[in-house]
Design an enzyme around this catalytic site. Structure first.
Site, PDB file in Angstrom:
ATOM      1  N   GLY C  31       0.742  -1.183  -0.072  1.00  0.00           N
ATOM      2  CA  GLY C  31      -0.014  -0.131   0.010  1.00  0.00           C
ATOM      3  C   GLY C  31       0.653   1.327   0.031  1.00  0.00           C
ATOM      4  N   CYS C 240     -27.894  -8.817 -16.317  1.00  0.00           N
ATOM      5  CA  CYS C 240     -27.263  -8.348 -17.859  1.00  0.00           C
ATOM      6  C   CYS C 240     -28.133  -8.639 -18.797  1.00  0.00           C
ATOM      7  CB  CYS C 240     -25.881  -9.018 -17.797  1.00  0.00           C
ATOM      8  SG  CYS C 240     -25.233  -9.185 -19.409  1.00  0.00           S
ATOM      9  N   CYS C 243     -26.226 -11.720 -20.858  1.00  0.00           N
ATOM     10  CA  CYS C 243     -25.971 -13.207 -20.436  1.00  0.00           C
ATOM     11  C   CYS C 243     -26.838 -13.363 -19.147  1.00  0.00           C
ATOM     12  CB  CYS C 243     -24.572 -13.214 -20.021  1.00  0.00           C
ATOM     13  SG  CYS C 243     -24.021 -12.203 -18.256  1.00  0.00           S
ATOM     14  N   CYS C 265     -23.240  -6.506 -19.027  1.00  0.00           N
ATOM     15  CA  CYS C 265     -21.551  -6.790 -18.134  1.00  0.00           C
ATOM     16  C   CYS C 265     -20.871  -5.801 -18.680  1.00  0.00           C
ATOM     17  CB  CYS C 265     -21.063  -8.271 -18.361  1.00  0.00           C
ATOM     18  SG  CYS C 265     -21.960  -9.587 -17.535  1.00  0.00           S
ATOM     19  N   CYS C 271     -18.877 -11.957 -19.757  1.00  0.00           N
ATOM     20  CA  CYS C 271     -20.126 -12.093 -20.364  1.00  0.00           C
ATOM     21  C   CYS C 271     -20.438 -13.121 -21.278  1.00  0.00           C
ATOM     22  CB  CYS C 271     -20.665 -10.687 -20.979  1.00  0.00           C
ATOM     23  SG  CYS C 271     -22.308 -10.470 -21.413  1.00  0.00           S
TER      24      CYS C 271
END
Lengths: 256, 226, 278
Positions: C31, C240, C243, C265, C271
């Site tokens: 980080g 979606c 899909c 998506c 997808c």
């Protein structure tokens, strides 16, 4: 009794130029000390040294922590010093823009110190912000407004609320009423006076205005050319000034 | 009578640097002793330092020489040489001072002005305000004014607020500088009653009076200056 | 045998070493923003120069590279970076998340769970999460060093005060390994939970700002929030449109000028797999 804050021979020089020279003082809980003098007398430099914002060239500033340890500011790590500034101390700037986060709302300004010490409960932070705004006489419905939309007096009161939310024991103020209308000044002075008493705060107030010193402080330090030339109870210094410069200063004021 | 204020060889000279560095002697070689429960009047022609003496005892003026010992917290404190912090402690618990004029604090209501010396001693707000209102009532300040700042009051009303403030906390030593000056006869009488009560309760009173009759009524002894 | 005219993967060897050292340091201090001497790349700032440098530094000839932009493999930015590495490193490329060993991404984390054998490289415009409230770099560094992160919550407080909820939806700040608060780049906050305890190594490169930071595999990443306003991800009312997935991040697509629109998506590979096309 150990003083809350004590300075021994505090000197700040900028190359050959003297900011303040060989200043010693002590301040106990609940005391309000005014540092007066004209511009360039070194009073703001001294305030910045005492509050750890400026490193001193010589001398020591000591502070009594909540756990009772009486430590030199130099001996604290930077992390400890900064924590002290955010919790146990407050600093009220002459220009509220230096003391506020102008980009965020009034409520966030007040809540910041709580968040800085780890409070993670929005509702609680918000409630404290409301409480403090009310105590400094800012209407609750202004809580989400930006300080840009506030008047000078309100900004100054907001700055005070922002500092006091963590219940500090010592507040430094640099010309807290400078640049405000007289009527606004009176309101602010009265507010500060009341808070200092209610919260048993110790305060160091830098001002060139003897009337402000008279209203707020119990003790006074008069500075000229970086040196303290007279100290005493506020009424002593104002009614029976000893040093030639203090006599000039007091006699130059219309009515204090 | 137990002395509570003992002044020894007190001297005060003002040194005015801005006015040709002249020296103005006000007091020299002044000694006095004031006991508990005694009311003493300071007399003398004007300009001979009556008010200055009160200010010296209160610590507002710095003595040039001598000692002003005050019985405070079971001990003697020399106000002339004590540190500011000690003087403040003496003012908080031992010496009260009623000046000629009320120093008005903007926005602070009259009752709070009067209660302030009690709050300074840590007395709870309710108790302090109750005592303050009682005194304001006794001194004839109408109730509708109690919540207002004395800033707008008449001279006489301001002076009565000032007196109420002085008498709010039963100080063992009370300095009064012309306490009745701007009052009508009814109110003068009320103030004289307050003085008598404080004295009877054991306070030592050191006062400057303009009026001979009042002085004689209030005080049992005189200290002459000049 | 003649030496090759150019070093593998565009960067000269010295630069690669320098960047790898920065990456190793970044992995060692999860980080933490490691400064590095970011090079000029043959593309403008804002097009992923930081990500490209990181990818070039970790890329080996055996790697398989996938590049996505907003989840899609076929957008300009993704296509040009993919071509760049085909040309300069001649590596294999793929659009299939699980086939890739290195995935460079802008603004998304793939929906498929990543593995220990993968590296995810993020393109970062502004690495400093404290920048919004503290413009001074000297000061933000000090704040990181001293863990003075209260001010991050000031931003979240402002959201709740003005919108009744934490309205930050992307570049949502989080704390890495209970130490450094970091900016996960402008991924939707929907992806923040995927940062946490991720088996893949996650590297972040900011070219213009000259910073690299990292989240080592299986590192705790906690999104900042309030006790009474906990962190939440976006949800949609509908699946979606292509899909039928209900647990992927959806993009809104305007289909005509009469208000018609679709939610599909954003991860095109995911997808397609859901539809059984691949």
């Amino acid at each position: 009794m150990t003083p809350l804050l004590a300075a021994e021979g505090v000197t700040k020089s900028y190359g050959g130029r003297i900011g303040c020279s060989d200043v010693s003082m002590s301040l106990h809980a609940g005391e309000v000390l005014a540092i007066v003098g004209e511009s360039g007398s070194g009073k703001t430099t001294l305030l910045r040294c005492l509050s750890g914002h400026l490193p001193v060239t010589a001398g020591k500033v000591r502070y009594t922590l909540r756990d009772g340890r009486h430590v030199s500011l130099d001996d604290l790590s930077e992390a400890e010093r900064r924590l002290l500034m955010r919790t146990d101390w407050g600093f009220v700037h002459q220009d509220a823009r230096d003391g506020l986060r102008m980009g965020v709302s009034a409520g966030a300004n007040v809540g910041e110190r709580m968040m800085a010490v780890g409070d993670r409960h929005y509702g609680r932070i918000r409630a404290s912000a409301v409480d403090w705004l009310t105590r400094v006489e800012i209407p609750e419905d202004r809580i989400d407004d930006s300080p840009w939309s506030y008047s000078g007096g309100m900004r100054q009161r907001l700055q005070i609320a922002r500092n006091l939310v963590t219940s500090p024991r010592l507040v430094f103020m640099d010309e807290p009423t400078g640049g405000l209308d007289v009527s606004v000044q009176a309101r602010l002075l009265d507010l500060i006076r009341g808070l200092v008493r209610k919260l048993d705060l110790a305060a160091i107030v830098v001002t060139h205005d003897l009337a402000v010193a008279r209203l707020l402080s119990t003790r006074m330090m008069v500075m000229q050319q970086g040196r303290v030339i007279e100290t005493g109870l506020t009424d002593q210094v104002l009614e029976d000034p000893q040093a030639p410069y203090t006599q000039l200063l007091v006699s130059s004021v219309l009515q204090v | 009578m137990t002395p509570v204020v003992t002044i020894t060889d007190l001297a005060k000279t003002f040194h005015l640097h801005q006015q040709g560095s002249i020296r103005i002697p006000v007091l020299a070689g002044f000694s006095a002793e004031i006991g508990a429960g005694e009311a003493v009047a300071v007399t003398g022609p004007s300009g001979r330092g009556k008010s200055s003496l009160l200010k010296l005892i209160y610590g507002s003026y710095r003595a040039t020489g001598g000692a002003i010992r005050v019985w405070h917290d079971e001990d003697w404190v020399d106000v002339a040489t004590a540190a500011p912090r000690e003087v403040l402690a003496v003012r908080r618990r031992t010496i009260g001072y009623v000046t000629q004029f009320l120093r008005v604090i903007p926005r602070v209501p009259a009752e709070a002005v009067v209660a302030e010396p009690l709050l300074d001693r840590g007395i709870p707000q309710d108790t302090a305000l109750e005592r303050a209102r009682h005194l304001l009532a006794r001194l004839g300040i109408p109730q509708r004014l109690w919540h207002l700042s004395p800033m707008t009051f008449s001279g006489g009303e301001q002076q009565r607020v000032n007196i109420a403030r002085g008498f709010a906390a039963a100080f063992p030593v009370l300095l009064l500088d012309e306490p009745t000056a701007s009052l009508d006869s009814a109110n003068r009488s009320r103030v004289l009653d307050l003085i008598e009560e404080a004295r009877a309760a054991g306070s030592a009173i050191i006062a400057v009076f303009h009026d001979d009759t009042e002085r004689r009524r209030a005080c049992s002894r005189e200290i002459a200056l000049g | 045998m003649n030496p090759p005219a150019y070093n593998f993967a565009y960067l000269n060897e010295q630069t690669k070493r320098m960047i790898r050292r920065a990456i190793l340091k970044a992995i060692a201090i999860p980080g933490y923003q490691v400064p590095f001497a970011s090079r000029e790349m043959p593309m403008p700032y804002g097009w992923g120069t930081g990500g490209v440098q990181v990818t070039a530094a970790v890329l080996t000839p055996d790697d398989t590279l996938k590049v996505i932009d907003q989840g899609a493999d076929d957008t300009t930015n993704a296509v040009s970076i993919r071509k760049f590495f085909i040309k300069t490193a001649a590596v294999k490329t793929t659009e299939r998340t699980e086939e890739a060993s290195i995935i460079q991404t802008r603004h998304r984390i793939p929906e498929a769970r990543l593995t220990e054998n993968q590296i995810l490289v993020f393109q970062v415009p502004i690495p400093e999460p404290l920048r919004f409230l503290e413009p001074r770099e000297t000061e933000t560094r000090k704040m990181h060093a001293l863990e003075e992160y209260g001010v991050m919550h000031v931003k979240l407080y402002e959201d709740i005060a003005h919108y009744g909820q934490i309205a930050t939806t992307y570049a949502y700040p989080a704390k890495v390994a209970d130490r450094y608060v970091f900016d996960p780049s402008p991924i939707p906050k929907f992806d923040n939970p995927k940062l946490d305890n991720c088996p893949a190594l996650q590297l972040f490169g900011a070219g213009r700002e000259k910073r690299i930071y990292a989240i080592p595999p299986y590192t705790r990443v906690k999104s900042l929030d309030f006790e009474d306003h906990p962190f939440e991800i976006q949800t949609w009312d509908q699946p979606c449109a292509l899909c039928g997935s209900r647990d992927s991040f959806l993009d809104e697509i305007v289909t005509d000028d009469r208000g018609g629109r679709l939610f599909v998506c954003s991860d095109t590979d995911f997808c397609a797999r859901q539809r059984g096309e691949a």
